[in-house]
Design a protein around this motif. Sequence first.
Motif, PDB file in Angstrom:
ATOM      1  N   ALA A 210       0.827  -1.204   0.000  1.00  0.00           N
ATOM      2  CA  ALA A 210       0.000   0.000   0.000  1.00  0.00           C
ATOM      3  C   ALA A 210       0.865   1.260   0.000  1.00  0.00           C
ATOM      4  N   GLU A 211       1.941   1.256   0.794  1.00  0.00           N
ATOM      5  CA  GLU A 211       2.842   2.414   0.820  1.00  0.00           C
ATOM      6  C   GLU A 211       3.471   2.638  -0.553  1.00  0.00           C
ATOM      7  N   ILE A 212       3.853   1.549  -1.197  1.00  0.00           N
ATOM      8  CA  ILE A 212       4.470   1.637  -2.528  1.00  0.00           C
ATOM      9  C   ILE A 212       3.457   2.105  -3.558  1.00  0.00           C
ATOM     10  N   PHE A 213       2.244   1.578  -3.481  1.00  0.00           N
ATOM     11  CA  PHE A 213       1.201   1.939  -4.452  1.00  0.00           C
ATOM     12  C   PHE A 213       0.887   3.435  -4.398  1.00  0.00           C
ATOM     13  N   PHE A 214       0.769   3.983  -3.202  1.00  0.00           N
ATOM     14  CA  PHE A 214       0.366   5.382  -3.048  1.00  0.00           C
ATOM     15  C   PHE A 214       1.550   6.345  -2.967  1.00  0.00           C
ATOM     16  N   HIS A 215       2.757   5.833  -3.114  1.00  0.00           N
ATOM     17  CA  HIS A 215       3.947   6.681  -3.051  1.00  0.00           C
ATOM     18  C   HIS A 215       3.917   7.734  -4.159  1.00  0.00           C
ATOM     19  N   GLN A 216       4.372   8.926  -3.817  1.00  0.00           N
ATOM     20  CA  GLN A 216       4.502  10.005  -4.806  1.00  0.00           C
ATOM     21  C   GLN A 216       5.958  10.432  -4.906  1.00  0.00           C
ATOM     22  N   PRO A 217       6.528  10.547  -6.115  1.00  0.00           N
ATOM     23  CA  PRO A 217       5.863  10.247  -7.386  1.00  0.00           C
ATOM     24  C   PRO A 217       5.601   8.751  -7.548  1.00  0.00           C
ATOM     25  N   LEU A 218       4.642   8.415  -8.401  1.00  0.00           N
ATOM     26  CA  LEU A 218       4.274   7.020  -8.594  1.00  0.00           C
ATOM     27  C   LEU A 218       5.443   6.224  -9.158  1.00  0.00           C
ATOM     28  N   PHE A 219       5.625   5.026  -8.642  1.00  0.00           N
ATOM     29  CA  PHE A 219       6.608   4.117  -9.223  1.00  0.00           C
ATOM     30  C   PHE A 219       6.063   3.577 -10.546  1.00  0.00           C
ATOM     31  N   ARG A 220       6.938   3.420 -11.509  1.00  0.00           N
ATOM     32  CA  ARG A 220       6.536   2.880 -12.799  1.00  0.00           C
ATOM     33  C   ARG A 220       7.641   1.969 -13.323  1.00  0.00           C
ATOM     34  N   ASP A 221       7.237   0.760 -13.719  1.00  0.00           N
ATOM     35  CA  ASP A 221       8.154  -0.211 -14.323  1.00  0.00           C
ATOM     36  C   ASP A 221       9.396  -0.414 -13.456  1.00  0.00           C
ATOM     37  N   GLU A 222       9.151  -0.730 -12.187  1.00  0.00           N
ATOM     38  CA  GLU A 222      10.248  -0.890 -11.236  1.00  0.00           C
ATOM     39  C   GLU A 222      10.062  -2.135 -10.385  1.00  0.00           C
ATOM     40  N   ILE A 223      11.185  -2.654  -9.893  1.00  0.00           N
ATOM     41  CA  ILE A 223      11.183  -3.719  -8.891  1.00  0.00           C
ATOM     42  C   ILE A 223      11.551  -3.075  -7.564  1.00  0.00           C
ATOM     43  N   ILE A 224      10.663  -3.213  -6.584  1.00  0.00           N
ATOM     44  CA  ILE A 224      10.880  -2.630  -5.265  1.00  0.00           C
ATOM     45  C   ILE A 224      11.149  -3.765  -4.285  1.00  0.00           C
ATOM     46  N   TYR A 225      12.267  -3.695  -3.602  1.00  0.00           N
ATOM     47  CA  TYR A 225      12.636  -4.739  -2.657  1.00  0.00           C
ATOM     48  C   TYR A 225      12.217  -4.353  -1.240  1.00  0.00           C
ATOM     49  N   ILE A 226      11.586  -5.305  -0.557  1.00  0.00           N
ATOM     50  CA  ILE A 226      11.244  -5.121   0.843  1.00  0.00           C
ATOM     51  C   ILE A 226      11.748  -6.348   1.609  1.00  0.00           C
ATOM     52  N   ALA A 227      11.754  -6.270   2.933  1.00  0.00           N
ATOM     53  CA  ALA A 227      12.201  -7.413   3.739  1.00  0.00           C
ATOM     54  C   ALA A 227      11.776  -7.241   5.181  1.00  0.00           C
ATOM     55  N   GLY A 228      11.312  -8.332   5.759  1.00  0.00           N
ATOM     56  CA  GLY A 228      11.131  -8.359   7.206  1.00  0.00           C
ATOM     57  C   GLY A 228      12.448  -8.696   7.877  1.00  0.00           C
ATOM     58  N   ASP A 229      13.204  -9.577   7.206  1.00  0.00           N
ATOM     59  CA  ASP A 229      14.491 -10.002   7.741  1.00  0.00           C
ATOM     60  C   ASP A 229      15.261 -10.684   6.621  1.00  0.00           C
ATOM     61  N   THR A 230      16.563 -10.686   6.739  1.00  0.00           N
ATOM     62  CA  THR A 230      17.432 -11.470   5.863  1.00  0.00           C
ATOM     63  C   THR A 230      18.481 -12.121   6.744  1.00  0.00           C
ATOM     64  N   LEU A 231      18.591 -13.446   6.651  1.00  0.00           N
ATOM     65  CA  LEU A 231      19.561 -14.148   7.484  1.00  0.00           C
ATOM     66  C   LEU A 231      20.083 -15.382   6.768  1.00  0.00           C
ATOM     67  N   THR A 232      21.333 -15.713   7.062  1.00  0.00           N
ATOM     68  CA  THR A 232      21.930 -16.923   6.503  1.00  0.00           C
ATOM     69  C   THR A 232      21.393 -18.133   7.278  1.00  0.00           C
TER      70      THR A 232
END
Length: 312
Positions: A210-232
């Motif tokens: 939802a944050e990404i969708f309503f972000h201004q300026p609008l994202f277009r043709d992009e890959i957005i990375y998110i994460a709760g955690d990253t671990l080996t």
Amino acid sequence: MTYSHKKSETQILVIGAGELGMAVLRAFSRKTKLYPQNKISVLLRDDAAQGSSGRQKKRLDALRKLGISIVKGDLEKQSVEQLSALFSAFDAVINCSGFVGGSGTQLKITQAVLSAGVARYFPWQFGVDYEVVGKGSGQEVWDEQLEVRHRLRAQKDTAWVIVSTGIFTSYLFEPGFGVVDDPGKTVYGLGDWDNAVTLTTPEDIGTLTAEIFFHQPLFRDEIIYIAGDTLTYRELADLMQAHWGENIQRKLLNNEKLRNDVQNYPDDIAAKYRLAFARSDGVAWSKAETFNARRGIATTTAAQWLESRQDR
């Protein structure tokens, strides 16, 4: 077609109301308080829209309380043309359908969205970086996900946004996945102890989408990375030792073992996933460099998730 939050009314369709779909719908419903011109609908099969079971009725009540409109459709039974006609009424489509439709379903949905001329599309790509992984990962549905990206990149009329989330946090700890064995107090590393995995809860995915969708300026043709955690897997083993409060067994499943499991048990979906996640790239990224970290949005770590489960 040009998309703008300033339109008198913007129609947004969420496909699916499963675990992730409901999280997205709740998050988008909260956003409509700030952007009341946005109207949210959800696509459900006829039986789900009728509330044939107690569980479905409970979900329908929740959707009504959120102010979500119901649209009937069937991703399996309806043709690309029929789905395209349905999608054409919407300015944006958020695809939370998952893999339940079987092989070819994601390509079918994507083609219908593009044929309908939908202005914005968030495809079902809430997972790994399929372009880095490439084909032949051991998980056939990932090959189809890569083809979806190729089709999106081959056109310019529909703006797309891919939200890369890694694995659902809960799945990493599922007994069926075969990485964390709670009764046996064992953690299995996949491929190499230094291989890592990114994980995010559906609730966090919903909020961040939802944050990404309503972000201004609008994202277009992009890959957005998110994460709760990253671990080996080594860090995962350390985490589980601290969580269980005792020494644990650590067993490495090398790639040869993982490939043999897939060959010997071709119908074992978890075996395919274990092989697919036994790699050093494409399935994990630094949390510090994600959309949520850059904007200071807190997300649930693996340790926090485990603690919350323990409290239940």
